[in-house]
Each structure stands twice: as C-alpha cells, then as structure tokens.
Design an enzyme around this catalytic site. Sequence first.
Site, PDB file in Angstrom:
ATOM      1  N   SER A 184      14.513  26.983   6.493  1.00  0.00           N
ATOM      2  CA  SER A 184      15.267  26.263   7.517  1.00  0.00           C
ATOM      3  C   SER A 184      16.775  26.517   7.471  1.00  0.00           C
ATOM      4  O   SER A 184      17.224  27.648   7.620  1.00  0.00           O
ATOM      5  CB  SER A 184      14.920  24.785   7.340  1.00  0.00           C
ATOM      6  OG  SER A 184      15.553  23.988   8.266  1.00  0.00           O
ATOM      7  N   ASP A 221      14.054  24.368  14.369  1.00  0.00           N
ATOM      8  CA  ASP A 221      13.392  23.081  14.583  1.00  0.00           C
ATOM      9  C   ASP A 221      14.402  21.945  14.704  1.00  0.00           C
ATOM     10  O   ASP A 221      14.022  20.790  14.847  1.00  0.00           O
ATOM     11  CB  ASP A 221      12.330  22.767  13.509  1.00  0.00           C
ATOM     12  CG  ASP A 221      12.882  22.694  12.110  1.00  0.00           C
ATOM     13  OD1 ASP A 221      14.082  23.001  11.908  1.00  0.00           O
ATOM     14  OD2 ASP A 221      12.107  22.347  11.200  1.00  0.00           O
ATOM     15  N   ALA A 258      19.492  12.121  12.391  1.00  0.00           N
ATOM     16  CA  ALA A 258      20.845  12.311  12.917  1.00  0.00           C
ATOM     17  C   ALA A 258      21.196  13.799  13.004  1.00  0.00           C
ATOM     18  O   ALA A 258      21.934  14.234  13.897  1.00  0.00           O
ATOM     19  CB  ALA A 258      21.846  11.587  12.026  1.00  0.00           C
ATOM     20  N   ASN A 259      20.617  14.615  12.112  1.00  0.00           N
ATOM     21  CA  ASN A 259      20.939  16.038  12.079  1.00  0.00           C
ATOM     22  C   ASN A 259      20.301  16.834  13.226  1.00  0.00           C
ATOM     23  O   ASN A 259      20.463  18.049  13.294  1.00  0.00           O
ATOM     24  CB  ASN A 259      20.544  16.640  10.734  1.00  0.00           C
ATOM     25  CG  ASN A 259      19.065  16.508  10.451  1.00  0.00           C
ATOM     26  OD1 ASN A 259      18.258  16.461  11.366  1.00  0.00           O
ATOM     27  ND2 ASN A 259      18.702  16.455   9.179  1.00  0.00           N
ATOM     28  N   ARG A 267      22.638  12.792  -2.339  1.00  0.00           N
ATOM     29  CA  ARG A 267      23.476  12.651  -1.142  1.00  0.00           C
ATOM     30  C   ARG A 267      24.060  11.231  -1.075  1.00  0.00           C
ATOM     31  O   ARG A 267      23.328  10.257  -1.300  1.00  0.00           O
ATOM     32  CB  ARG A 267      22.660  12.886   0.125  1.00  0.00           C
ATOM     33  CG  ARG A 267      22.098  14.285   0.236  1.00  0.00           C
ATOM     34  CD  ARG A 267      21.640  14.582   1.660  1.00  0.00           C
ATOM     35  NE  ARG A 267      20.711  15.719   1.682  1.00  0.00           N
ATOM     36  CZ  ARG A 267      21.081  16.985   1.602  1.00  0.00           C
ATOM     37  NH1 ARG A 267      22.354  17.289   1.470  1.00  0.00           N
ATOM     38  NH2 ARG A 267      20.178  17.956   1.637  1.00  0.00           N
TER      39      ARG A 267
HETATM   40  P1  NG1 Z   1      17.113  16.188   2.216  1.00  0.00           P
HETATM   41  O1  NG1 Z   1      17.603  17.406   1.509  1.00  0.00           O
HETATM   42  O2  NG1 Z   1      15.894  15.538   1.585  1.00  0.00           O
HETATM   43  O3  NG1 Z   1      18.226  15.213   2.493  1.00  0.00           O
HETATM   44  C1  NG1 Z   1      17.302  17.467   4.555  1.00  0.00           C
HETATM   45  C2  NG1 Z   1      17.765  16.588   5.687  1.00  0.00           C
HETATM   46  C3  NG1 Z   1      16.559  15.921   6.313  1.00  0.00           C
HETATM   47  C4  NG1 Z   1      15.495  16.935   6.746  1.00  0.00           C
HETATM   48  C5  NG1 Z   1      15.208  17.913   5.605  1.00  0.00           C
HETATM   49  C6  NG1 Z   1      14.267  19.037   5.992  1.00  0.00           C
HETATM   50  C7  NG1 Z   1      19.813  15.230   5.843  1.00  0.00           C
HETATM   51  C8  NG1 Z   1      20.659  14.170   5.262  1.00  0.00           C
HETATM   52  N1  NG1 Z   1      18.676  15.535   5.204  1.00  0.00           N
HETATM   53  O4  NG1 Z   1      16.593  16.649   3.648  1.00  0.00           O
HETATM   54  O5  NG1 Z   1      16.985  15.134   7.376  1.00  0.00           O
HETATM   55  O6  NG1 Z   1      15.878  17.587   7.909  1.00  0.00           O
HETATM   56  O7  NG1 Z   1      16.410  18.466   5.057  1.00  0.00           O
HETATM   57  O8  NG1 Z   1      14.875  20.152   6.543  1.00  0.00           O
HETATM   58  O9  NG1 Z   1      20.180  15.776   6.888  1.00  0.00           O
HETATM   59 ZN    ZN Z   2      14.789  23.691  10.214  1.00  0.00          ZN
END
Ligand code: NG1
Ligand code: ZN
Length: 541
Positions: A65, A289, A382-383, A518
């Site tokens: 991703s 995605d 949110a992303n 995070r």
């Molecule tokens: P993690 O690394 O578990 O925070 C991140 C994104 C998720 C999701 C996943 C999968 C943030 C804070 N976290 O997860 O929302 O998209 O990657 O790609 O954006």
């Molecule tokens: Zn992705």
Amino acid sequence: MLDKGTLERLFKTYCKPGFTYAYGTAGFRYKADVLDTVMFTTGVLAGLRSIYMEGRTVGVMITASHNPPEDNGVKIVDPKGEMLEQSWESYATDLANSATQDFTAFSVFLQKLVHELGIDTNAPGNIAIARDSRESGPRLLRAFLSGSRILPNIRITDHGLLTTPQLHFLTSKGNEQQNGPAVDRFFYYKEFLSAWDDITALCGIKSLPYKLEIDAANGIGAPRVKEMLSAHKFFDGNFRVVNDDWQTPASLNHLCGADYVKTNQRLPHGIQAKNDCPRICCSFDGDADRIVFYFCDSKGQFRLLDGDKMATLFAKFFQSILSSVNLQESLSLGVVQTAYANGSSTHYIEQVLGIPVTCTPTGVKHLHHEAINHDIGVYFEANGHGTVVFSKKFDEVVSRGLSNRHQSSSTLQSLRLLSKFSNLINQTVGDAISDMMGVLAVLSILGWSPQKWDLEYTDLPNKLVKVLVPDRTVYKTTNAERQLLSPPGLQGKIDALVADYQHARSFVRASGTEDAVRVYAEASTREEADSLASRVSQVVK
Ligand code: NG1
Ligand code: ZN
C-alpha cells in the site's frame, strides 16, 4: 497433498528460520526481503481457506500500500470480497511462525490445522491473485504459488498487476458469476463506467464540472485509471494523471500519494499551487485503495478534503435522497469512523445531520463489519480509506419501489439514482477510483465546488506523530483504541495532559503496519494541537 520429500524440498527453498510474523491491520507487511517464508505459508493457507469455503474463490493481494518501495505484504480476501475472517488470521500467523522453526514444526502444525478444520487437502479450490507494482512482487508471487501448489487441486487465476480494490471486486464477482463473462479488469471498468453513465444520464450531467488532477503515487493506480478513463467522453481531455511513473519502483509513494498529502497536509510533488482554473485534485495511495481530495483556495492555500469529508458528503447526500422518497424511516443510514476521525466531522454528522456515528478500531475490516449493520453504511478512515455499503433490504426496498407503477416520476428518479449509486461504489472495500467517481458524481449532482464542500464544517487542528519505542506490543488499548490499558499508568498521564487544553483529545496506539506507536492529538488551535502531541509523545517514549 504432495509427498513428504517434495514438500520438504519446496519448504527448504522458501522458508527461513528466525522471524516472527503477525497478521496486522492489513495482512502481513514487512521489508520484502523477510517475506518469502510467509508468502509460501500464505499460499498454503489461501488454498486451505478456499477448500474450506467449498471451492469458492479466495483473493490474494501482494502489496504494501502506502509503505515505502522496499516493503511488501500479502493479505487474503474472503469470497465476498471482504477481509479474511478473523479466526483465520491466527491460523495464518501460526502457520507462518511454525515455518520459521523448522520443517517438522511446519508439517505438524499443518496436519493439526487440516485435521481440526476437517479439510480434505485433495479437494478443489480457487485462488485469484494480483500484485501492485513493487519490484519484489514477482519473486514473492513465486513463493506464494509454490506454497499453494502443495495442495494438488487448487486453480490459480493470476490477474497480474491490479489495484487492491480491483482484486477485491473481481474476487467477489467471480464467485457470483460462475458462468458469466470473463471477470477481469476490463469487466471492472465496464461495471463502474456503466453505472457512471447511468447516473450522469439520469441527472442530465453533460461534462465534468471542473478539471481533474490525479496524483497516482507512482503506483499501479496510474496505468489502471488511465486505461479506464482515457477512452471515456466525460474524462478524455479533462483529467491528468501525475506521478504516473509506476515502472520506476523507487519512486512509489515518494513525495506523493494519499498518505504523503494527508500526513504533511500539503500538495504532492507534481501538482502546482494555483487557483486560476476550476479544478479538483486527488491523490491515490500506492495500491489505489485510498484517496484524498484537495484544492487551492483563492489565496492559493492548500485545502484538504480527506476521508472524514468524504464520509460527510456521502452521508448528507444519501440522507437527502432517502428523505425525498420518504424512506428515512424504513432504511437505516449510519456512519462508521475510527478514533482518527476529526472531532468536528463527528460533531457535524451527529449534531448537524443527525446521523448516528459508531467508532471502531483502526483497519477497514473493523469499519466494514460495523457498517453492514446499516441499510446504507458509510465508512471512512480519516486517511481516505473507505466506502459505502448497501444492505439486501436496501436492494429489496428500492426494487420494490421501482416496480410500483403508481410512483411519481421524481420518486422513480430518486430510486433509480439510489440503485445506480450502489453500483458506482465498490462495496467490497475502499477504492480510490470508484470513490473518486462517487465523489465527482455527488458534487456534480449537488452543483457543489470543492470550496463549497469544504465549508460544510471546519476541521479541528490536529497532529499525528510516529514514536519509535523499544516494544510496541506492550501498548494495549480499549474503547475502540481511544484508551490505553497498558503500559500501566500511561493513560492517566495522557488524561492529565489533555486536561490542560480546550476541546482537546489525544490517544496512543501501536501501529499495525509499522514498527512504531502513533500519537494523535487535536485541540482548538494549531499551537495547542502541536504542543499536546509533543507532550504526549514525550510521556510515551
Ligand atoms: P496502522 O499502521 O495500524 O495505524 C495504517 C492506517 C490505517 C489503515 C492501515 C492499512 C492511520 C493512522 N493508520 O494503519 O488507517 O489504513 O494503515 O493500510 O492512518
Ligand atoms: Zn492502500
């Protein structure tokens, strides 16, 4: 199953000792050079899953991703296009970790799993597989295929290079349409473009309201979105794809893409800050995605329209159509968010729109499972990762309405629109291309500019920080990840810091895709949000 000698030879080709894997937020995701073992075992597991699901096709996507080019990963998609059932995530993890011990541990665990699940290893199964544009993809695919071949009757459909949501969609459609037309990426294009054509025809929309600039993160979304839209009358000449260099692996997600834009709250490389022509910009992530939109205001300032803004746009739109046909009581509408959703968006959805909001842990699998409890379930991280799902009851109520000859023409128009929207949106998972078309359709129908969309509510200033810690597994959470249970005493310290600020919120959780913790903070001013994030980061370290 293969004879022991051949199995052991294959095992030794791919499996190495000394690594511990965990099935994270989106499957297994690590540096590509440690993935061979888990690719081999995931090949076995996907085959077992398909046999267990009576031969229905299971999807497999090789991608990392938004992560850097040297990473990669793999996730299994269940036959309806949804994420793998949770109990199987543990089987996948345990099988991989048995293989990092030795061949005996692997074969003992495999036999036990096969026995406990009552699987006939000679039964037929089907796997549909695809990968993103990463350099390590072909090598990891070979390891996967060798794993799946230890089960003799697994048929593999290799779709080559696809976006993640294309693979989800094709997995689901492949299971629905056993004897229909070929289910490949051209089928995907046709499905979504015909829904777009129906909606624009229904609403008398003749052209895109503004120019479209797509930052494709130098990923697989670039060739796929071009292939899909180039020949279409609405898009041809009205869209431009930047960061489309998917064949240079090192450029993937570098200074561009949805994650870069959302995290840094700035334009990606390749998109100029200008406001001289009506335009809307968007960024995909590496496997397309996720999507975030943005524009430059009259002062040339960057304005982000993220997943929360998409959730509110879709929620408001569907709410107004439901009430125009008096279905607001019969069909439930709800929004699902995570703790990362901006507090202003939650307030707007609940208090202004009056639509219920549920909060789940991070990861679309959690949001999706909650969203399907509604007849129209809107879910977005949110992303920019999210979609809208429509229930069986929704389909029944809408088709019943459409077949009622006494309906007024405006009611019929709204019901048709609802039905076509359920086809324009990829309901299996968040999909940058389909979400992009959904947003463009809604904005066109409402006659809204990006500026107007942005004005619906104002984000609270917020900050997301990554903190490196010696062991992220000690950070355990509760209450949809909004509170820490461990390490002991840490939540109390965070609460005390939050109490120093106005309308503030902060929480801490371990990432499921990166070796870090995070920290999220929001408050009523930029300075306060930054200060809270930094003070919480200090106590976390
Ligand atoms: P993690 O690394 O578990 O925070 C991140 C994104 C998720 C999701 C996943 C999968 C943030 C804070 N976290 O997860 O929302 O998209 O990657 O790609 O954006
Ligand atoms: Zn992705």
